[in-house]
Design a protein around this motif. Structure first.
Motif, PDB file in Angstrom:
ATOM      1  N   ARG A 112       0.852  -1.189   0.000  1.00  0.00           N
ATOM      2  CA  ARG A 112       0.000   0.000   0.000  1.00  0.00           C
ATOM      3  C   ARG A 112       0.885   1.236   0.000  1.00  0.00           C
ATOM      4  O   ARG A 112       1.875   1.309   0.728  1.00  0.00           O
ATOM      5  CB  ARG A 112      -0.908   0.022   1.235  1.00  0.00           C
ATOM      6  N   LEU A 132       1.530   4.955   1.032  1.00  0.00           N
ATOM      7  CA  LEU A 132       1.134   5.953   2.017  1.00  0.00           C
ATOM      8  C   LEU A 132       1.695   7.296   1.572  1.00  0.00           C
ATOM      9  O   LEU A 132       2.863   7.378   1.154  1.00  0.00           O
ATOM     10  CB  LEU A 132       1.660   5.576   3.401  1.00  0.00           C
ATOM     11  N   PHE A 176      -6.336   1.089   7.017  1.00  0.00           N
ATOM     12  CA  PHE A 176      -5.900   2.022   5.984  1.00  0.00           C
ATOM     13  C   PHE A 176      -7.008   3.046   5.758  1.00  0.00           C
ATOM     14  O   PHE A 176      -8.154   2.676   5.514  1.00  0.00           O
ATOM     15  CB  PHE A 176      -5.608   1.300   4.668  1.00  0.00           C
ATOM     16  N   CYS A 180      -3.107   9.312   2.445  1.00  0.00           N
ATOM     17  CA  CYS A 180      -3.218   7.853   2.597  1.00  0.00           C
ATOM     18  C   CYS A 180      -2.398   7.489   3.828  1.00  0.00           C
ATOM     19  O   CYS A 180      -1.170   7.634   3.819  1.00  0.00           O
ATOM     20  CB  CYS A 180      -2.666   7.128   1.374  1.00  0.00           C
ATOM     21  N   CYS A 212      -2.156   4.931   7.718  1.00  0.00           N
ATOM     22  CA  CYS A 212      -2.563   3.643   8.314  1.00  0.00           C
ATOM     23  C   CYS A 212      -2.220   3.595   9.784  1.00  0.00           C
ATOM     24  O   CYS A 212      -1.369   4.355  10.278  1.00  0.00           O
ATOM     25  CB  CYS A 212      -1.931   2.478   7.568  1.00  0.00           C
TER      26      CYS A 212
END
Length: 209
Positions: free
Chosen positions: A64, A66, A146, A164, A166
């Motif tokens: 993912r 970020l 997330f 973005c 988490c």
């Protein structure tokens, strides 16, 4: 070749099952005892395949991105954070495709958004995008929350603000402490459904009566 010793067992079958068992053993030209061994071996192989498949499913590698891009602040330190990848092994327990997300008016969350992200611009004509995905990190044995937060003007495609980020969490209750006021009711209730403990006895059921 030394023959295997045989131990007698008593198994009661229905008439139909017993008939089918004898027929299949006969068709495969094996004794009924050998046929039982074959069935057991096939069952064990199937279980091993299922276990391996399950292990592969829960240990998939994921990545993912970020990132932080904030063009709505005057604080230079909060305008941009270079994107980085978070890699983990695990599986997703909750996720909604971006195209199924509903944009909401940012004005109703203006105070909270300005405080958290040091936003100096008015959000009167902005729309808010917020999404939550939940994954389980198989190595750390923890959940990953997330969150994507975006702000853009109405009738424009480009986002002036996009985050973005988490968080790690131990369980559902810990995940809920990470929710912000602009997390949608849909996400909150759906995540509860996905991760809530299953009722296993009457005493637990009585808690809701």
């Amino acid at each position: 070749m030394e023959k295997k010793s045989r131990n007698p067992i008593s198994v009661r079958l229905t008439e139909d099952v017993a008939k089918k068992f004898k027929t299949l053993a006969s068709k495969n030209d094996v004794s009924q005892s050998d046929f039982i061994e074959i069935l057991l071996k096939r069952f064990e192989e199937t279980q091993q395949d299922s276990s391996t498949l399950k292990q592969n499913i829960i240990n998939q590698p994921f990545q993912r991105i970020l990132s932080i891009t904030n063009n709505l602040t005057n604080n230079e330190k909060k305008k941009y954070v270079k994107p980085m990848k978070l890699c983990f092994n695990g599986y997703y327990v909750y996720s909604i495709p971006p195209q199924n997300r509903i944009l909401r008016r940012a004005e109703q969350f203006e105070e909270e958004l300005k405080t958290e992200f040091d936003i100096t611009s008015s959000l009167k004509d902005f729309l808010l995008y917020d999404s939550i995905d939940i994954a389980f990190d198989s190595d750390r044995k923890e959940y990953l929350l997330f969150e994507e937060v975006g702000l853009k003007k109405e009738n424009e495609n480009r986002y002036n603000f996009w985050v973005c980020r988490c968080y790690y969490a131990k369980d559902l209750e810990d995940i809920k402490t990470k929710f912000h006021i602009y997390v949608s009711d849909e996400d909150e209730k759906s995540i509860e459904m996905a991760l809530a403990e299953t009722i296993s006895n009457d005493e637990q059921l009585k808690l809701f009566q």
